[in-house]
Design a protein around this motif. Structure first.
Motif, PDB file in Angstrom:
ATOM      1  N   ASP A  22       0.821  -1.216   0.000  1.00 48.31           N
ATOM      2  CA  ASP A  22       0.000   0.000   0.000  1.00 48.31           C
ATOM      3  C   ASP A  22       0.852   1.263   0.000  1.00 48.31           C
ATOM      4  N   THR A  23       2.139   1.100  -0.253  1.00 54.82           N
ATOM      5  CA  THR A  23       3.029   2.256  -0.381  1.00 54.82           C
ATOM      6  C   THR A  23       3.782   2.134  -1.710  1.00 54.82           C
ATOM      7  N   ASP A 180       2.121   3.806   4.892  1.00 56.83           N
ATOM      8  CA  ASP A 180       0.687   4.079   4.896  1.00 56.83           C
ATOM      9  C   ASP A 180       0.007   3.808   6.235  1.00 56.83           C
ATOM     10  N   ASN A 181       0.741   3.301   7.232  1.00 56.78           N
ATOM     11  CA  ASN A 181       0.123   2.963   8.514  1.00 56.78           C
ATOM     12  C   ASN A 181       0.512   3.986   9.571  1.00 56.78           C
ATOM     13  N   TYR A 198       3.391  10.167   6.602  1.00 56.03           N
ATOM     14  CA  TYR A 198       2.231   9.318   6.356  1.00 56.03           C
ATOM     15  C   TYR A 198       1.788   9.452   4.909  1.00 56.03           C
ATOM     16  N   TYR A 199       1.681   8.303   4.226  1.00 54.22           N
ATOM     17  CA  TYR A 199       1.156   8.286   2.868  1.00 54.22           C
ATOM     18  C   TYR A 199      -0.166   7.517   2.879  1.00 54.22           C
ATOM     19  N   PRO A 200      -1.302   8.191   2.747  1.00 55.20           N
ATOM     20  CA  PRO A 200      -2.596   7.482   2.757  1.00 55.20           C
ATOM     21  C   PRO A 200      -2.651   6.449   1.630  1.00 55.20           C
ATOM     22  N   SER A 201      -3.144   5.270   1.932  1.00 50.39           N
ATOM     23  CA  SER A 201      -3.241   4.232   0.907  1.00 50.39           C
ATOM     24  C   SER A 201      -4.059   4.733  -0.279  1.00 50.39           C
TER      25      SER A 201
END
Length: 287
Positions: A22-23, A180-181, A198-201
């Motif tokens: 998810d990243t 993403d977590n 933080y990278y939102p999924s």
């Protein structure tokens, strides 16, 4: 653009680390565990996905002295007939995982700036397998992959971050981690002295922009809905990064026609199975 936001942070750190799932890589499922259902359907083994999830839970209880477990330890908890599908699971992971073009831009920028790049992931999949997949999906140039099951330390506890810094003999302040977590990729990294972003999924970004589809999945959390939406999310992310608008009928077929045709075919298949119909014939107008 995420790249524009993060460039100043990349520029001021010597070591950049990335999460995988998810990243750097994304799957065509809204729920990652639907990959097990995909294996079940490919191998025509009803109930296999449930057994696979139960085996992972059992392995975590059995090896609770470790922070993480391996794929082999999970499959040891399955029956010999169920365990035969380990290679199917690995093949499907490799086939379905796709590079995330948004984070790939950040990865490439960090490489261009001469930064040291490492991959840090909580995952039961083998280190060698994940390294090969990352290379196949276009991620080359990172120095090493640190995966939790190989060192028995998790990002989720902060132990993996401390392990990486100690092995590289680097001050925690030199690291910038991207994932993403919020808990394991941001909070735990910062507690270990690292900087983190933080990278939102991509799925969460898609649902934020498409509330109707979010409601649909909440009301219909089936495997078919997970895959149909997962494919749309992949296409949406790719088009967004390329700043292209697909023709109307292409989008209609991709988002409506394809899922409807698939659903109809699945309905016919299920009806045939329920009625013990040995053969199904399709008559085409041009046939």
């Amino acid at each position: 653009m995420f790249l524009d936001e993060i460039k100043p942070l990349v520029d001021t750190h010597t070591i950049i680390t990335f999460d995988i799932f998810d990243t750097l890589l994304i799957r065509p499922y809204v729920r990652p565990t639907d990959l097990f259902l995909h294996v079940e359907k490919l191998e025509k083994q009803p109930g296999w996905a449930k057994h696979r999830r139960q085996a992972e839970d059992a392995a975590r209880r059995k090896y609770s002295q470790h922070e993480d477990i391996t794929l082999d330890e999970i499959y040891q908890e399955l029956s010999p007939s169920d365990a035969a599908f380990k290679q199917t699971e690995l093949d499907l992971e490799c086939q379905t995982l796709q590079p995330n073009p948004e984070v790939k831009q950040v990865f490439d920028y960090a490489l261009q700036q001469g930064k040291r790049i490492f991959i840090v992931s909580d995952m039961y999949l083998p280190k060698e397998f994940l390294t090969e997949v990352l290379h196949k999906k276009g991620y080359r140039g990172f120095e090493k992959l640190y995966v939790s099951n190989a060192v028995r330390k998790l990002k989720g506890t902060g132990a993996l971050y401390r392990h990486v810094a100690q092995e590289l003999n680097q001050a925690p302040a030199n690291f910038l981690h991207i994932g993403d977590n919020l808990k394991s990729d941001v909070r735990r990294a910062k507690e270990a002295g690292w900087d983190a972003v933080y990278y939102p999924s991509v799925a969460s970004q898609y649902f934020a922009a498409h509330p109707r589809e979010k409601r649909f999945f909440k009301q219909n959390p089936s495997y078919e809905a997970s895959v149909s939406l997962g494919m749309q999310i992949l296409a949406w992310q790719k088009a967004r990064m390329e700043e292209t608008i697909q023709p109307y009928f292409y989008r209609l077929g991709y988002t409506v026609g394809g899922p409807v045709a698939y659903g109809f075919a699945r309905w016919i298949e299920q009806r045939a199975l329920n009625n013990h119909t040995p053969n199904v014939f399709f008559a085409a107008r041009d046939g």
